[in-house]
Design an enzyme around this catalytic site. Structure first.
Site, mmCIF file in Angstrom:
data_model
loop_
_atom_site.group_PDB
_atom_site.id
_atom_site.type_symbol
_atom_site.label_atom_id
_atom_site.label_comp_id
_atom_site.label_asym_id
_atom_site.label_seq_id
_atom_site.Cartn_x
_atom_site.Cartn_y
_atom_site.Cartn_z
ATOM 1 N N HIS A 423 0.845 -1.204 0.000
ATOM 2 C CA HIS A 423 0.000 0.000 0.000
ATOM 3 C C HIS A 423 0.875 1.247 0.000
ATOM 4 C CE1 HIS A 423 0.825 0.837 4.269
ATOM 5 N NE2 HIS A 423 0.640 -0.469 4.494
ATOM 6 N N CYS A 446 3.625 -4.570 6.674
ATOM 7 C CA CYS A 446 3.234 -4.336 5.286
ATOM 8 C C CYS A 446 4.419 -3.816 4.465
ATOM 9 C CB CYS A 446 2.100 -3.334 5.218
ATOM 10 S SG CYS A 446 0.512 -4.019 5.747
#
Length: 471
Positions: A423, A446
């Site tokens: 992301h 992430c």
């Protein structure tokens, strides 16, 4: 007168001679009323001219000298003498009848005709002595090998009937019965195999049950399943024959254990989910990757049913094996993610998006801070879902009852259901290098990307695309 006297004399002489001949003839005939005629044989003995008593003595002598030969399997033989079991002559039937039945008045005809008779000799013996003698026989005391039934045997191409084998294990009750009968009938030789004194195999080559089992197994072996893996894997008669068994009732069974073992080995060879893969990174570096959720995973339980059904119905199939949900990959060759994938190098803090073998996008990234609760997990995964303008939430803080963080992102590309994904991260001061090792900058696991690169990747990336995360 003189001539008449001579003639009368001749007649008297002739009459006297005839009378003498008649007397001799009748005398011989009378003799044979108590003696056997010429060429008379009883139980193999020539009793011509002998009395009943003399003939009986010959039979008594036979009993006294009697010996039974036992012919055993393999060419061996043993014997039991009548004297060993107290064998005694008791009587013999028909000796008197044979004598009284002679046509003695026609005794000259006996010269031209053989007359052979058999009489039944009654004997007695000591049962205990016979049992003791049988107990000492080599046929009883020696090694007792069991008989083996005929059975279907795979010859490399098909099942054929393997002939039965006769062992040396005697059937004691039958052996005793046959030996006793041989003594009672003065049978001087007994073939134990011919008289079925040995335990016989339940099934022989001619048994319908064996043929039926052979036919069924050959029918099963007509099945053929071809799996197009990195090379063709063929399940045919050569494999199926190793799964078939036949029991002592000639019932054919497909061994569940054998089929499942084969499937386990099949899976071990071709399953790649969670395995270690060696590959060349887009940067040209040799690397390995362990773990993850992407790859082949054969559903061995479901495939078992397919295989057994094909065998029972003689089917020919060409098929990919059944896989668990998500248990497929781009190719069976290694690396199995093919030539379109995302590569995240945790050591270089860099990522590439490769499409059809060419780099379509690359960028520096920031991955998880290298501590147990934040490290980005190594492994081979796939994009599970995509979403715009998502709010990422952390685990609930026990002290507050609230998520440890709420972070809005514009482009979300999920890699694991536990919350790892790619992301945008507009809050990051920079990307690459060793920034991930800095507290407060390293992510919660992430892969943080620059906004423009995340937007570009989002537009290009499809759900299901492999993601390789490695050092």
């Amino acid at each position: 007168m003189e001539k008449k006297g001579k003639l009368r004399k001749i007649l008297y002489i002739a009459a006297g001679c005839l009378a003498a001949i008649v007397l001799v003839y009748l005398g011989i005939a009378f003799y044979f009323r108590s003696h056997y005629l010429f060429n008379t044989e009883i139980n193999g003995h020539d009793v011509s001219g002998k009395t009943v008593q003399q003939a009986e003595q010959l039979l008594k002598d036979d009993v006294a000298q009697f010996e039974l030969e036992l012919k055993e399997i393999g060419g061996n033989s043993e014997s039991i003498a009548g004297a060993d079991i107290g064998l005694k002559y008791e009587s013999s039937a028909n000796l008197e009848e044979i004598l009284s039945g002679q046509k003695v008045i026609l005794w000259p005809g006996a010269f031209f005709k053989d007359n052979a008779d058999e009489v039944k000799i009654e004997v007695s013996y000591d049962v205990d002595m016979l049992t003791e003698k049988i107990n000492s026989l080599q046929a009883v005391t020696g090694e007792q090998t069991s008989a083996v039934s005929a059975y279907p045997k795979f010859d490399g191409e098909q099942y054929v009937i393997e002939p039965e084998q006769y062992g040396t294990a005697v059937q004691r009750d039958i052996l005793e019965e046959r030996i006793a009968s041989a003594f009672e009938n003065l049978q001087d030789s007994l073939d134990l195999e011919a008289e079925k004194c040995y335990a016989e195999p339940p099934y022989t080559s001619g048994s319908a049950e064996v043929q039926a089992a052979c036919d069924q197994m050959n029918q099963y072996c007509k099945a053929k399943i071809v799996y197009p893996m990195t090379e063709e894997v063929v399940v045919d008669a050569s494999v199926i024959s190793g799964w078939l068994t036949v029991d002592d009732k000639m019932q054919v069974t497909i061994s569940e254990d054998a089929v499942r073992k084969w499937l386990e080995e099949f899976g071990d060879k071709y399953d790649t989910m969670g395995t270690t893969r060696t590959f060349t990174t887009p940067a040209g570096r040799e690397a390995t990757v362990n773990g993850g959720t992407y790859g082949w995973s054969i559903n061995e339980i479901a495939e078992y049913d397919v295989i057994v059904d094909a065998i029972k119905n003689g089917k020919t199939l060409e098929r990919e094996p059944e896989y668990y949900i998500g248990g497929t990959a781009a190719t069976h060759a290694m690396p199995d993610w093919g030539n379109t994938y995302v590569d995240v190098d945790l050591s270089a803090q860099h990522m590439w998006y490769v499409v059809d073998g060419s780099i379509a996008l690359e960028t520096d990234v920031v991955t998880g801070q290298p501590i147990p609760e934040r490290i980005t997990p190594e492994g081979t995964y796939s994009i599970l879902e995509k979403g715009r303008n998502q709010v990422l939430t952390g685990a609930t803080d026990p002290a507050t009852g609230e998520p440890s963080y709420r972070t809005p992102v514009s482009y979300w590309m999920r890699v694991t259901w536990s919350g790892i994904g790619l992301h945008d991260a507009t809050w990051q001061p920079a990307f690459g290098g060793t920034l991930n090792q800095t507290p407060g900058i390293g992510s919660h696991g992430c892969i943080n990307m620059p906004l423009d690169q995340a937007a570009a990747l989002y537009d290009m990336l499809e759900v299901g695309t492999p993601v390789v995360i490695h050092y």
